[in-house]
Design an enzyme around this catalytic site. Structure first.
Site, PDB file in Angstrom:
ATOM      1  N   LYS A   1       7.476  23.157 -14.618  1.00  0.00           N
ATOM      2  CA  LYS A   1       6.569  21.998 -14.140  1.00  0.00           C
ATOM      3  C   LYS A   1       6.113  21.941 -12.789  1.00  0.00           C
ATOM      4  CE  LYS A   1       5.376  17.229 -14.993  1.00  0.00           C
ATOM      5  NZ  LYS A   1       5.422  15.988 -15.512  1.00  0.00           N
TER       6      LYS A   1
ATOM      7  N   GLU B   1      10.561  18.528 -24.780  1.00  0.00           N
ATOM      8  CA  GLU B   1       9.959  19.104 -23.571  1.00  0.00           C
ATOM      9  C   GLU B   1      10.530  20.340 -23.042  1.00  0.00           C
ATOM     10  OE1 GLU B   1       7.103  17.502 -22.902  1.00  0.00           O
ATOM     11  OE2 GLU B   1       7.313  15.499 -23.841  1.00  0.00           O
TER      12      GLU B   1
ATOM     13  N   ASN C   1       0.172  19.520 -21.821  1.00  0.00           N
ATOM     14  CA  ASN C   1      -0.252  18.551 -22.963  1.00  0.00           C
ATOM     15  C   ASN C   1       0.273  19.602 -24.373  1.00  0.00           C
ATOM     16  OD1 ASN C   1      -0.406  16.344 -21.338  1.00  0.00           O
ATOM     17  ND2 ASN C   1      -2.523  16.920 -20.935  1.00  0.00           N
TER      18      ASN C   1
ATOM     19  N   LYS D   1       3.225  11.448 -11.710  1.00  0.00           N
ATOM     20  CA  LYS D   1       2.253  10.505 -12.399  1.00  0.00           C
ATOM     21  C   LYS D   1       3.241   9.245 -12.638  1.00  0.00           C
ATOM     22  CE  LYS D   1      -0.348  13.460 -15.144  1.00  0.00           C
ATOM     23  NZ  LYS D   1      -0.658  14.056 -16.882  1.00  0.00           N
TER      24      LYS D   1
ATOM     25  N   ARG E   1      -3.035  21.884 -15.335  1.00  0.00           N
ATOM     26  CA  ARG E   1      -2.103  20.989 -15.503  1.00  0.00           C
ATOM     27  C   ARG E   1      -1.895  20.666 -17.128  1.00  0.00           C
ATOM     28  NH1 ARG E   1       0.898  16.247 -11.814  1.00  0.00           N
ATOM     29  NH2 ARG E   1       2.157  15.296 -13.440  1.00  0.00           N
TER      30      ARG E   1
ATOM     31  N   GLU F   1      -4.178  17.150 -12.356  1.00  0.00           N
ATOM     32  CA  GLU F   1      -4.933  17.467 -13.739  1.00  0.00           C
ATOM     33  C   GLU F   1      -6.437  17.661 -13.644  1.00  0.00           C
ATOM     34  OE1 GLU F   1      -2.711  15.847 -16.678  1.00  0.00           O
ATOM     35  OE2 GLU F   1      -4.259  16.269 -18.159  1.00  0.00           O
TER      36      GLU F   1
ATOM     37  N   HIS G   1       1.121  17.920 -27.397  1.00  0.00           N
ATOM     38  CA  HIS G   1       0.969  16.297 -27.129  1.00  0.00           C
ATOM     39  C   HIS G   1      -0.373  15.558 -27.856  1.00  0.00           C
ATOM     40  CE1 HIS G   1       3.943  16.977 -24.485  1.00  0.00           C
ATOM     41  NE2 HIS G   1       3.998  15.818 -24.058  1.00  0.00           N
TER      42      HIS G   1
ATOM     43  N   HIS H   1       0.658  12.714 -29.995  1.00  0.00           N
ATOM     44  CA  HIS H   1      -0.065  11.452 -29.719  1.00  0.00           C
ATOM     45  C   HIS H   1      -0.418  10.748 -30.863  1.00  0.00           C
ATOM     46  CE1 HIS H   1      -0.240  12.031 -24.936  1.00  0.00           C
ATOM     47  NE2 HIS H   1       1.017  11.414 -25.475  1.00  0.00           N
TER      48      HIS H   1
ATOM     49  N   ARG I   1       0.854  -1.269   0.019  1.00  0.00           N
ATOM     50  CA  ARG I   1      -0.139  -0.067  -0.010  1.00  0.00           C
ATOM     51  C   ARG I   1       0.821   1.223   0.058  1.00  0.00           C
ATOM     52  NH1 ARG I   1      -2.948  -3.224   3.580  1.00  0.00           N
ATOM     53  NH2 ARG I   1      -4.683  -4.114   2.628  1.00  0.00           N
TER      54      ARG I   1
ATOM     55  N   HIS J   1       8.613   9.833 -29.034  1.00  0.00           N
ATOM     56  CA  HIS J   1       7.732  10.803 -28.165  1.00  0.00           C
ATOM     57  C   HIS J   1       7.982  12.125 -28.570  1.00  0.00           C
ATOM     58  CE1 HIS J   1       4.461  11.905 -25.409  1.00  0.00           C
ATOM     59  NE2 HIS J   1       5.634  12.829 -24.667  1.00  0.00           N
TER      60      HIS J   1
HETATM   61  P1  NAD Z   1      13.412   5.273 -21.763  1.00  0.00           P
HETATM   62  O1  NAD Z   1      12.913   5.152 -20.279  1.00  0.00           O
HETATM   63  O2  NAD Z   1      12.890   4.113 -22.439  1.00  0.00           O
HETATM   64  O3  NAD Z   1      14.739   5.575 -21.967  1.00  0.00           O
HETATM   65  C1  NAD Z   1      15.108   5.568 -23.445  1.00  0.00           C
HETATM   66  C2  NAD Z   1      16.401   4.721 -23.695  1.00  0.00           C
HETATM   67  O4  NAD Z   1      17.714   5.387 -22.972  1.00  0.00           O
HETATM   68  C3  NAD Z   1      16.582   3.343 -22.957  1.00  0.00           C
HETATM   69  O5  NAD Z   1      17.009   2.402 -23.942  1.00  0.00           O
HETATM   70  C4  NAD Z   1      17.555   3.642 -21.866  1.00  0.00           C
HETATM   71  O6  NAD Z   1      17.984   2.577 -21.312  1.00  0.00           O
HETATM   72  C5  NAD Z   1      18.395   4.543 -22.176  1.00  0.00           C
HETATM   73  N1  NAD Z   1      19.178   5.303 -21.222  1.00  0.00           N
HETATM   74  C6  NAD Z   1      18.542   5.897 -20.129  1.00  0.00           C
HETATM   75  N2  NAD Z   1      19.190   6.877 -19.686  1.00  0.00           N
HETATM   76  C7  NAD Z   1      20.769   6.625 -20.153  1.00  0.00           C
HETATM   77  C8  NAD Z   1      21.931   7.244 -20.189  1.00  0.00           C
HETATM   78  N3  NAD Z   1      21.966   7.992 -19.076  1.00  0.00           N
HETATM   79  N4  NAD Z   1      22.773   7.081 -21.025  1.00  0.00           N
HETATM   80  C9  NAD Z   1      22.578   6.012 -21.924  1.00  0.00           C
HETATM   81  N5  NAD Z   1      21.308   5.522 -22.069  1.00  0.00           N
HETATM   82  C10 NAD Z   1      20.225   5.830 -21.303  1.00  0.00           C
HETATM   83  O7  NAD Z   1      12.561   6.683 -22.488  1.00  0.00           O
HETATM   84  P2  NAD Z   1      12.366   8.056 -21.865  1.00  0.00           P
HETATM   85  O8  NAD Z   1      11.999   9.062 -23.139  1.00  0.00           O
HETATM   86  O9  NAD Z   1      13.166   8.327 -20.919  1.00  0.00           O
HETATM   87  O10 NAD Z   1      10.935   7.867 -21.125  1.00  0.00           O
HETATM   88  C11 NAD Z   1       9.577   7.475 -21.757  1.00  0.00           C
HETATM   89  C12 NAD Z   1       8.584   7.300 -20.963  1.00  0.00           C
HETATM   90  O11 NAD Z   1       8.522   8.391 -20.033  1.00  0.00           O
HETATM   91  C13 NAD Z   1       7.206   6.704 -21.726  1.00  0.00           C
HETATM   92  O12 NAD Z   1       6.720   5.612 -21.024  1.00  0.00           O
HETATM   93  C14 NAD Z   1       6.216   7.807 -21.203  1.00  0.00           C
HETATM   94  O13 NAD Z   1       5.002   7.493 -20.914  1.00  0.00           O
HETATM   95  C15 NAD Z   1       6.862   8.367 -19.974  1.00  0.00           C
HETATM   96  N6  NAD Z   1       6.629   9.779 -19.475  1.00  0.00           N
HETATM   97  C16 NAD Z   1       5.855   9.938 -18.167  1.00  0.00           C
HETATM   98  C17 NAD Z   1       5.766  11.311 -17.835  1.00  0.00           C
HETATM   99  C18 NAD Z   1       5.060  11.597 -16.419  1.00  0.00           C
HETATM  100  O14 NAD Z   1       4.761  12.579 -16.023  1.00  0.00           O
HETATM  101  N7  NAD Z   1       5.157  10.544 -15.806  1.00  0.00           N
HETATM  102  C19 NAD Z   1       5.931  12.354 -18.659  1.00  0.00           C
HETATM  103  C20 NAD Z   1       6.457  12.222 -19.802  1.00  0.00           C
HETATM  104  C21 NAD Z   1       6.866  10.839 -20.310  1.00  0.00           C
HETATM  105  N1  GLY Z   2       3.859  15.272 -18.752  1.00  0.00           N
HETATM  106  C1  GLY Z   2       2.636  16.012 -18.195  1.00  0.00           C
HETATM  107  C2  GLY Z   2       2.115  15.746 -16.904  1.00  0.00           C
HETATM  108  O1  GLY Z   2       3.042  15.426 -16.073  1.00  0.00           O
HETATM  109  O2  GLY Z   2       1.126  16.135 -16.525  1.00  0.00           O
END
Ligand code: NAD
Ligand code: GLY
Length: 364
Positions: A227, A185, A245, A143, A241, A237, A248, A252, A121, A265
């Site tokens: 942010k 971003e 987007n 998130k 918030r 949101e 996006h 998307h 939990r 992305h």
């Molecule tokens: P990712 O986590 O897949 O990382 C991209 C690649 O880079 C991976 O292969 C990873 O192994 C590699 N990598 C990471 N750090 C590295 C480093 N320092 N050196 C070398 N390689 C490295 O992708 P991402 O773009 O970081 O994240 C995308 C995800 O984030 C999506 O799932 C998306 O939905 C999520 N997201 C969440 C929020 C939120 O508010 N929670 C906001 C935006 C995106």
């Molecule tokens: N990435 C958009 C949010 O966190 O609301």
């Protein structure tokens, strides 16, 4: 080292940004709490590069720590991987007073955050983001979640970390395409909230792409602050918030219309920001021209600003409809009024379609 505080009452925390803060992870966690045990979860690539530094710093603070490694990539951001994380936590005898550290990009951060929100939990959770995208966006704001076969991020929770630890030096090993995706971003934050920051990003595009530490640190610091300011006003949101987007809605749709393989992305968001600037201008919501400055910034960052000619305006609108973004002939989207100010508007479907047709006609 810079600390950016995030004020959310009992869920408040600090985002620490600096060069080589990874080797201080143990001390930075100890300043917040004394967990009975720590599970560091990372993906294969990041674990190979950075897990040892984090584990050594936890050992320096006499914290019992274990490492659990998950496969790389969005296709593993699933409940099946979360289940494996729960099983590793049970096997390592982690309890309510233990902590989980997410070491990696947004995939690891989102999924490990969700595991931490639900294991027993809820246990303490620390974000150690290593992609630019995760540092400026995903790791801040609480998130968390995973994907289902039916869509991205369909299961999740709002669950704030206890601290976010951002080591700017980890960006040195990040592939160029991932760095650019994060810069989309970064510039988005300028467009929606801060014209001075937008100009900083435009003027320093070369230095950011060359990974100059001072430029990256400033880009991360200001992005986190922007942010933070939005999340502090609307954590769950219910309104404001949604300005985060910007880019996006079309972004998307581009990802969906191309099967999530062609565009990263951040690249889809870059094209989406240009398309949505055009929608804003044609929709009559802008006070001044936004299209040219947005396009210029996107191009300077080496990001795509036009669409693959195989995608039509109709394909994009159809993807938006499947994403339930279009209701009763109208679409709600965050649009820039001017550079530095964004609001949520309702635009008629026919106006969105004609702006998208114009955008698609520009071509690459
Ligand atoms: P990712 O986590 O897949 O990382 C991209 C690649 O880079 C991976 O292969 C990873 O192994 C590699 N990598 C990471 N750090 C590295 C480093 N320092 N050196 C070398 N390689 C490295 O992708 P991402 O773009 O970081 O994240 C995308 C995800 O984030 C999506 O799932 C998306 O939905 C999520 N997201 C969440 C929020 C939120 O508010 N929670 C906001 C935006 C995106
Ligand atoms: N990435 C958009 C949010 O966190 O609301």
């Amino acid at each position: 080292m810079i600390d950016v505080p995030v004020n959310l009452g009992s869920r408040s925390y600090v985002v620490t940004i600096g060069a080589d803060v990874l080797s201080k992870t143990g001390r930075l966690i100890a300043e917040v709490g004394r967990p009975s045990g720590v599970m560091v979860v990372s993906d294969r690539k990041v674990a190979r590069l950075y897990a040892q530094s984090v584990l050594s710093s936890l050992a320096d603070e006499q914290m019992h720590a274990e490492l659990f490694v998950v496969p790389c990539g969005e296709r593993y951001k699933t409940l099946a991987t979360v289940r494996r994380i729960y099983e590793a936590l049970v096997k390592a005898k982690m309890d309510r007073t233990s902590a989980v550290v997410a070491l990696g990009g947004g995939v690891v951060g989102d999924m490990v955050g969700f595991a931490a929100a639900t294991y027993m939990r809820g246990v303490d959770f620390y974000q150690v983001p290593t992609t630019l995208l995760a540092q400026v966006d995903a790791a801040v704001g609480g998130k968390t979640g995973v994907d289902l076969a039916q869509g991205k991020n369909l299961v999740g929770a709002f669950y704030q970390p206890r601290r976010v630890i951002i080591d700017t030096l980890t960006l040195k090993t990040l592939p160029m395409r991932e760095l650019r995706a994060g810069l989309a971003e970064v510039v988005k934050h300028g467009i929606i909230c801060d014209k001075v920051f937008f100009e900083f990003v435009r003027e320093n595009a070369r230095h950011l792409l060359a990974r100059r530490e001072d430029a990256l640190r400033e880009a991360i610091r200001r992005s986190v602050e922007i942010k933070r300011d939005v999340v502090q006003q609307d954590e769950r949101e219910s309104g404001l918030r949604a300005v985060l987007n910007y880019g996006h809605t079309v972004g998307h749709a581009i990802e969906a219309a191309t099967g999530y393989v062609k565009y990263k992305h951040g690249e889809a968001v870059a094209v989406g920001m240009v398309a949505e600037a055009l929608i804003a201008e044609r929709g009559g919501v802008t006070e001044e021209s936004v299209l040219e400055p947005v396009r210029d910034a996107v191009c300077r960052l080496g990001l795509p600003s036009t669409l693959d000619p195989t995608i039509s305006a109709e394909d994009l609108l159809q993807a938006m409809e499947l994403d339930k973004k279009v209701r009763a002939g109208e679409i709600r989207m965050a649009l820039p009024v001017r550079i530095g100010k964004c609001s949520v508007f309702t635009i008629e479907r026919s106006n969105v379609l004609s702006a998208l047709r114009e955008f698609c006609a520009i071509g690459g």
